[in-house]
Design a protein around this motif. Structure first.
Motif, PDB file in Angstrom:
ATOM      1  N   SER A  53       0.804  -1.228   0.000  1.00  0.00           N
ATOM      2  CA  SER A  53       0.000   0.000   0.000  1.00  0.00           C
ATOM      3  C   SER A  53       0.834   1.274   0.000  1.00  0.00           C
ATOM      4  CB  SER A  53      -0.994   0.017   1.168  1.00  0.00           C
ATOM      5  OG  SER A  53      -1.962  -0.999   0.991  1.00  0.00           O
ATOM      6  N   THR A  55       2.026   4.323  -1.891  1.00  0.00           N
ATOM      7  CA  THR A  55       1.399   5.012  -3.007  1.00  0.00           C
ATOM      8  C   THR A  55       2.287   6.101  -3.598  1.00  0.00           C
ATOM      9  OG1 THR A  55       0.335   6.591  -1.511  1.00  0.00           O
ATOM     10  CG2 THR A  55      -0.918   4.610  -2.083  1.00  0.00           C
ATOM     11  N   THR A  66      -7.176   9.664  -4.333  1.00  0.00           N
ATOM     12  CA  THR A  66      -6.681   8.652  -3.412  1.00  0.00           C
ATOM     13  C   THR A  66      -6.793   7.284  -4.077  1.00  0.00           C
ATOM     14  OG1 THR A  66      -7.421   9.943  -1.500  1.00  0.00           O
ATOM     15  CG2 THR A  66      -6.905   7.618  -1.136  1.00  0.00           C
ATOM     16  N   SER A  68      -6.370   3.156  -3.765  1.00  0.00           N
ATOM     17  CA  SER A  68      -6.406   2.120  -2.740  1.00  0.00           C
ATOM     18  C   SER A  68      -6.649   0.769  -3.417  1.00  0.00           C
ATOM     19  CB  SER A  68      -7.494   2.403  -1.696  1.00  0.00           C
ATOM     20  OG  SER A  68      -8.772   2.425  -2.304  1.00  0.00           O
TER      21      SER A  68
END
Length: 119
Positions: A53, A55, A66, A68
């Motif tokens: 995770s 980014t 965002t 995810s």
């Protein structure tokens, strides 16, 4: 063969929000990413996320988008807020063994989902 299917695109006014999804099958690779391409322009990286995770974002979307991922569902997301007309384009999901904004490094791509932001 690896299949990526995007959804969630649409038309919104500036300042609005959209949430893109990308379902991956059969594998969910180490790196997942979103790219976009506006008419007459080259495809550009928007955001990537690795298995841990971590980014990365292109400067123009930092603080507004965002990225995810749900590893159990093999699904990638892109929450897009405060959308601007310059965000308009076809958004593509991609996957690969490492994260980069170099599009030539990716082998698998979805068919794309259109995002249109009007002023």
């Amino acid at each position: 063969a690896q299949v990526l299917v995007e959804s969630g695109g649409g038309s919104v006014q500036a300042g609005g929000s959209l949430r893109l999804s990308c379902a991956a099958s059969p594998l969910f690779y180490y790196c997942m990413g979103w790219f976009r391409q506006a008419p007459g322009k080259e495809r550009e990286g928007v955001a990537t996320i690795d298995k841990d995770s971590t980014t990365t974002y292109v400067d123009s979307v930092k603080g507004r988008f965002t990225i995810s991922r749900d590893n159990a569902k093999k699904t990638l997301y892109l929450q897009m807020d405060s959308l601007k007309p310059e965000d308009t384009g076809m958004y593509y999901c991609t996957t690969g063994s490492y994260c980069t904004f170099n599009s030539s490094a990716y082998r698998y791509w979805g068919q794309g989902t259109q995002v249109t932001v009007s002023s």
